[in-house]
Design an enzyme around this catalytic site. Structure first.
Site, PDB file in Angstrom:
ATOM      1  N   TYR A   3       0.840  -1.206   0.000  1.00  0.00           N
ATOM      2  CA  TYR A   3       0.000   0.000   0.000  1.00  0.00           C
ATOM      3  C   TYR A   3       0.870   1.250   0.000  1.00  0.00           C
ATOM      4  CZ  TYR A   3      -2.826   3.737   2.057  1.00  0.00           C
ATOM      5  OH  TYR A   3      -3.442   4.938   2.320  1.00  0.00           O
ATOM      6  N   HIS A   4       1.914   1.234   0.812  1.00  0.00           N
ATOM      7  CA  HIS A   4       2.812   2.383   0.890  1.00  0.00           C
ATOM      8  C   HIS A   4       3.521   2.615  -0.440  1.00  0.00           C
ATOM      9  CE1 HIS A   4       6.723   4.308   1.643  1.00  0.00           C
ATOM     10  NE2 HIS A   4       6.034   5.061   2.476  1.00  0.00           N
TER      11      HIS A   4
END
Length: 289
Positions: A153-154
């Site tokens: 996600y990052h």
């Protein structure tokens, strides 16, 4: 909307002891034009990234893990070196602006891109680096290590946000880029040492995770301050959409990092999750054994 060069007549740059040829030859208009034309390709790259990592996990289910220690040393050393050089080249401009022109200029005027060739070059390199950094996840997949939500996600959101922000020459990015370079300098150096077989004190991983959390807090604070300035009628080269995206991104990071920090260092639970390979992602007990 670009801040015109004539508005920079009173803006000064730090006295660099030397300039690399690729820095002095950098033309920000060309990189800006390229990013405007190509930033949406980031969505395709992220789609390919998702297919590779989750498809890779499926293919690796019944296969032995790869060691990749030598490649891992090279990879993390390269990223650590890149981050250290980037930080050393951008920090002087950052502190020069803060001390000579004030905090308002540091968050509202993108002179670090349009006026200063050194920070302009390393800003563009920072934005581009978010694409090869996706390769961090390949090591996790091939070494059959845990891949948690925060990791991918990052990587995805940072790439998309960075590329989009560069099309707007978002002034507040000066803070975000300098912070990220500095944290990555420490983090990737730590990963490189671990991959080489060294065992730094475990408190270092806690400090790095704390610095990552602090980065998220400052990121949110900068965004809220810029929002207040704009609402107060100040001229600030950050769009409302960019502020909303940045606040959502930094706040979500803060919640995920804080959750990990609590579980890893404060809850007293035995940590079994291994530390991910060279990514801007919370550190846990062990990784590169």
């Amino acid at each position: 909307m670009l801040v015109k060069m004539q508005e920079y007549t009173q803006v000064t740059s730090p006295n660099y002891s030397f300039l690399f040829n690729f820095e002095s030859d950098f033309i920000h208009e060309k990189s800006h034009e390229w990013m405007i034309d190509n930033w949406t390709w980031g969505f395709y790259y992220c789609g390919i990234y998702m297919i590779l990592i989750f498809g890779g996990q499926f293919l690796m289910q019944n296969r032995p893990r790869f060691d990749l220690r030598g490649v891992l040393v090279i990879w993390n050393t390269m990223l650590a070196t890149f981050s250290i050089v980037g930080a050393s080249r951008m920090v002087p401009e950052f502190f020069h602006i803060l001390t000579q022109h004030g905090i308002y200029h540091s968050v509202c005027v993108p002179s670090f891109i349009e006026l200063d060739k050194v920070s302009g070059f390393w800003t563009f390199m920072f934005v581009l680096s978010k694409l090869p950094e996706l390769g961090d996840t390949i090591f996790i997949v091939l070494r059959k290590q845990p891949l948690i939500f925060l990791h991918w996600y990052h990587h995805i959101t940072v790439l998309l946000y960075s590329w989009f922000s560069y099309t707007e020459y978002s002034a507040s990015a000066r803070w975000f880029i300098v912070m990220n370079y500095c944290v990555h300098s420490i983090m990737y150096s730590y990963y490189a040492l671990r991959a080489m077989g060294y065992r730094p004190p475990k408190q270092i991983s806690m400090v790095i995770t704390f610095l990552q959390l602090l980065q998220m807090v400052i990121g949110c604070a900068v965004n809220f301050w810029v929002l207040q300035l704009i609402q107060g009628g100040a001229k600030c080269h950050v769009t409302p959409l960019n502020i909303k995206l940045s606040i959502a991104m930094y706040f979500s990071y803060f919640m995920l990092f804080a959750r990990f920090f609590y579980k890893a260092y404060l809850s007293g639970e035995k940590r079994t999750t291994k530390m991910p390979t060279g990514s801007d992602y919370p550190l846990s007990k062990s990784k590169v054994h």
